[in-house]
Design a protein around this motif. Structure first.
Motif, mmCIF file in Angstrom:
data_model
loop_
_atom_site.group_PDB
_atom_site.id
_atom_site.type_symbol
_atom_site.label_atom_id
_atom_site.label_comp_id
_atom_site.label_asym_id
_atom_site.label_seq_id
_atom_site.Cartn_x
_atom_site.Cartn_y
_atom_site.Cartn_z
ATOM 1 N N LEU A 183 0.826 -1.205 0.000
ATOM 2 C CA LEU A 183 0.000 0.000 0.000
ATOM 3 C C LEU A 183 0.864 1.259 0.000
ATOM 4 C CD1 LEU A 183 -2.781 -1.066 2.536
ATOM 5 C CD2 LEU A 183 -3.008 -0.843 0.040
ATOM 6 N N ALA A 184 1.945 1.266 0.763
ATOM 7 C CA ALA A 184 2.835 2.426 0.843
ATOM 8 C C ALA A 184 3.552 2.687 -0.476
ATOM 9 C CB ALA A 184 3.854 2.224 1.962
ATOM 10 N N HIS A 185 3.758 1.635 -1.258
ATOM 11 C CA HIS A 185 4.491 1.760 -2.519
ATOM 12 C C HIS A 185 3.586 1.622 -3.739
ATOM 13 C CE1 HIS A 185 7.689 0.940 0.394
ATOM 14 N NE2 HIS A 185 8.413 1.702 -0.395
ATOM 15 N N ASN A 186 2.283 1.775 -3.513
ATOM 16 C CA ASN A 186 1.292 1.727 -4.598
ATOM 17 C C ASN A 186 1.407 0.466 -5.452
ATOM 18 O OD1 ASN A 186 0.153 4.266 -3.897
ATOM 19 N ND2 ASN A 186 1.904 5.252 -4.882
ATOM 20 N N LYS A 187 1.628 -0.654 -4.790
ATOM 21 C CA LYS A 187 1.701 -1.938 -5.497
ATOM 22 C C LYS A 187 0.339 -2.624 -5.391
ATOM 23 C CE LYS A 187 6.589 -2.508 -5.086
ATOM 24 N NZ LYS A 187 7.173 -2.414 -6.365
ATOM 25 N N LYS A 188 0.050 -3.417 -6.384
ATOM 26 C CA LYS A 188 -1.242 -4.095 -6.450
ATOM 27 C C LYS A 188 -1.296 -5.253 -5.449
ATOM 28 C CE LYS A 188 -4.214 -6.287 -9.901
ATOM 29 N NZ LYS A 188 -5.457 -5.628 -9.932
ATOM 30 N N LEU A 189 -2.407 -5.338 -4.738
ATOM 31 C CA LEU A 189 -2.625 -6.450 -3.817
ATOM 32 C C LEU A 189 -3.256 -7.605 -4.572
ATOM 33 C CD1 LEU A 189 -4.200 -4.616 -0.720
ATOM 34 C CD2 LEU A 189 -1.818 -5.262 -1.057
ATOM 35 N N SER A 190 -2.865 -8.830 -4.230
ATOM 36 C CA SER A 190 -3.505 -10.010 -4.821
ATOM 37 C C SER A 190 -4.939 -10.087 -4.306
ATOM 38 C CB SER A 190 -2.744 -11.277 -4.423
ATOM 39 O OG SER A 190 -2.957 -11.553 -3.048
ATOM 40 N N LYS A 191 -5.727 -10.945 -4.903
ATOM 41 C CA LYS A 191 -7.132 -11.119 -4.493
ATOM 42 C C LYS A 191 -7.205 -11.512 -3.014
ATOM 43 C CE LYS A 191 -11.043 -11.346 -6.957
ATOM 44 N NZ LYS A 191 -11.837 -10.130 -6.973
#
Length: 185
Positions: A143-151
């Motif tokens: 979240l801090a690095h604007n990365k996509k979370l898996s489902k």
């Protein structure tokens, strides 16, 4: 000496004993999370908590004492990131998930031990494997690095937002303003 755990720090050529137990480091981090304190108060508070004879450190050496304290709290000569990372841990908020993870690695309840060096605790952190703590930190990192979370991470986040989101402490004035607005509504 290789493998030695520091129990003193050298400040401008003079050796000062420190409180090297992990509990002191956690107190310092907790104090540093206090938004009511300015940076100067946090720095001086760190020196007071860490150095056994902080009152013997000359004012002219306080900057160096603070630098040595930072070196110690950061784990010594560990490689550092060049950019200032967004905090992923709130020591006060995360206590309930930190200690079970550390205990699992240590094979015992570390809070029951009379003394454990801060660097030993840092070493335990490095060995934490899969579990609640690592899931929370991984999601915070993404979240801090604007990365996509898996489902699966999205589901976990949705169900554990209270645990994952680091709570922001409001100043007394901000809290009063928020209370005033809430009362109006």
């Amino acid at each position: 000496m290789i493998g030695a755990l520091p129990k003193a720090l050298t400040v401008n050529g003079k050796i000062y004993s420190i409180y090297s137990d992990y509990r002191v480091a956690l107190l310092i981090f907790s104090m540093c999370n206090d938004d009511t304190l300015n940076d100067k108060a946090k720095t001086y508070g760190c020196i007071q908590l860490l150095y056994k004879h902080h009152d013997q450190i000359p004012n002219s050496d306080l900057y160096e004492a603070a630098e040595q304290a930072k070196w110690f709290l950061d784990g010594g000569d560990m490689p550092k990131s060049k950019r200032q990372p967004k905090p992923l841990i709130n020591w006060d908020q995360d206590e309930g998930i930190i200690f079970p993870a550390l205990n699992k690695v240590a094979g015992k309840e570390i809070r029951e031990i009379d003394y454990m060096h801060w660097w030993t605790v840092l070493g335990l952190f490095n060995e934490i494997g899969e579990g609640l703590y690592s899931n929370v930190i991984n999601i915070r990192y993404k979240l801090a690095h604007n990365k996509k979370l898996s489902k699966g991470e999205q589901d976990f986040y949705r169900n554990n937002k209270e645990l994952i989101d680091i709570k922001v402490k409001l100043t007394a004035e901000e809290q009063d303003e928020l209370d005033f607005i809430n009362n109006l509504l």
